[in-house]
Structure formats: C-alpha cells, structure tokens
Write a protein that holds these residues in place. Sequence first.
Motif: not given
Length: 308
Positions: A135-136, A148-149, A156-157, A236-237
């Motif tokens: 979780c960035l 970054i992704a 999973e970013m 992704a989330s």
Amino acid sequence: MKLTLGPILFNWPPEVWRDFYFRIADEAAVDAVAVGEVVCSKRMPFLGEHLPSVIERLIAGGKQVRLSSLALITLERERRWTEELARDASLMVEANDITCIAHLAGRPHTIGPLVNVYNESTAIWFEAQGAQSICLPPELPLGAIAAIATAAPQLEMEVFAFGRAPLAISARCYHARLHKLSKDNCRFVCATDPDGLPVDTLDDERFLVVNGLQTLSYACTNLIGDIDDLTQAGVASLRLSPQHCDMVAVTRTFRDVVDGKLQPEEGLDRLTTVYPNVPTTNGFLRGKRATSQSAPDLADRSAAVLGQ
C-alpha cells in the motif's frame, strides 16, 4: 479492482471497535481487512480480548485478514510484540515499520502505507523480502504510482483511496501534551476524539488532525473519481481507512463505482452525505493543493497516466 479496509487508527472503545468489525464482516463490500493497533501500544491491551473473535468473524464473512504491526517501535515490549506477531504464520502480517521486515523476510507479507516506498528500487527490494502487496504512501502522485507499478508488475499495488491521510508519527503524544499530561500518564485522552483532534493554523484554518502520536491530514482523501486512471496506472487495490462514519456505506459506494453501477460524480455526492462536514481531496494524487475537491475536478483527467 479490489478493496481493502485499513486498520482503525483512532482510539475507539473496545466494544465499539469489536462491533465495527463485526458489521464489516457481515455487510462490507471489501476483499481484505487489516486489523490491529498501529499507532500506540498502550491501546493494545484493550483490544486484545476482542481480536480473536473479530478475526474469526471476518474470516467467516469471506474477508482476507491481515494483522497490522505498529508504525513506530521505541520500547522493548513493542519490539517483543512485533517479533511475536511476525512468528504467527496463521495470518498475513502487514508491516508498518521497517523493523518488522527483519522478522518477516522470506515469508509472504504485505507492506502498509506508513512504510516509505517512494521509488521503484524500494518496491523491488521489498518484493525480494517476500512482500506480496504494497500500500503506497498517500502522498505519492499518479506518475510515481504508475512508475512503481510498472517496475514491479508481480506486486499487488494498493493506493490509499479514502480517509484522513496518515502523514507522520512521533515518539511524543500530542494529545497528552495538549492536556498537560505526560505520555506515560496520558489517561487515554485521545479517546475523546474518535475522528482525531483538528488543528488550526494561525489564520484559523483547519489544517491537520492529531491522533495521539500521529498526525493526519484534516481533509479526507477521496479518490473515487480517479479509479479509471488508477487502474490504468497498474493499481490493483484501493485502501479505505476507517473514519467515524458509516464505513459500510463507504465500501458499498466504492464497490458500485468500481463495478460500473454508479458514476464517479454520483459516488462523490453519496460519500459527501455519508461523511459530512469534512472536505475531501485528491490533491496528492493530482499534484495540486491538497485542500479541496469538487465535482468538476472529476472531469479534469490527466492526458496520460505518466503525465505526458
């Protein structure tokens, strides 16, 4: 696009904390839930007796459960607790402090938004340690998120998409100091502000929120109008951070927009009703002054994800 509910950052009464998660388990439209004390270890004993039943209820409700670590480890008891947390292989652990990584290296885990992942190399390093998702930090702009992704496609970013953004944490307790108390004898005064204590500037403008050791933004991050761009960036989330409002309604609104059942503008209007009297912002993501957000901003899309 998945939805993750982050841990409660504020000091809620234990029964309220428990019942909140029971309702999330039964009614919330989220895929994963992070639970555990992140801000202050003095709060942990009050939640401990309810944690097993909360975890059991969440799992029964079909949610993936993550155990969150403390964001700042300064005491011996906190270090021991972190080691014990990391040794528990029954559930996924979410690290919110780099200290926790030494105990998690080599086994699957996740990285919370309080760990400073600001570039591609850092993300790749965490992936090598066993991180499955990151979780960035909430202050990253869209271009940095996309970079970054792209550099770590197997990770999973996750992006902080709703809630007052956690900005800093200190060894000192601001709540205790305001009430002329010591940190060791704080009387848990932070519990009087279940959504944090607003801080004004000298010009009487709401600026930040104090939560014990923690500093958060006053404005509520709200990226419900940016979901398409976040998807294109490789996210992704989305993380929804619990606030003192109907978080089940928040999760349903985000789910409806993600699934295309609701337009972003309608979602923003609905969230304004669910969490009233608090300004919303997508300023960090868009690289703008992070104090306001309005419906016209939703139509002001970036020409391309990487800012061309």
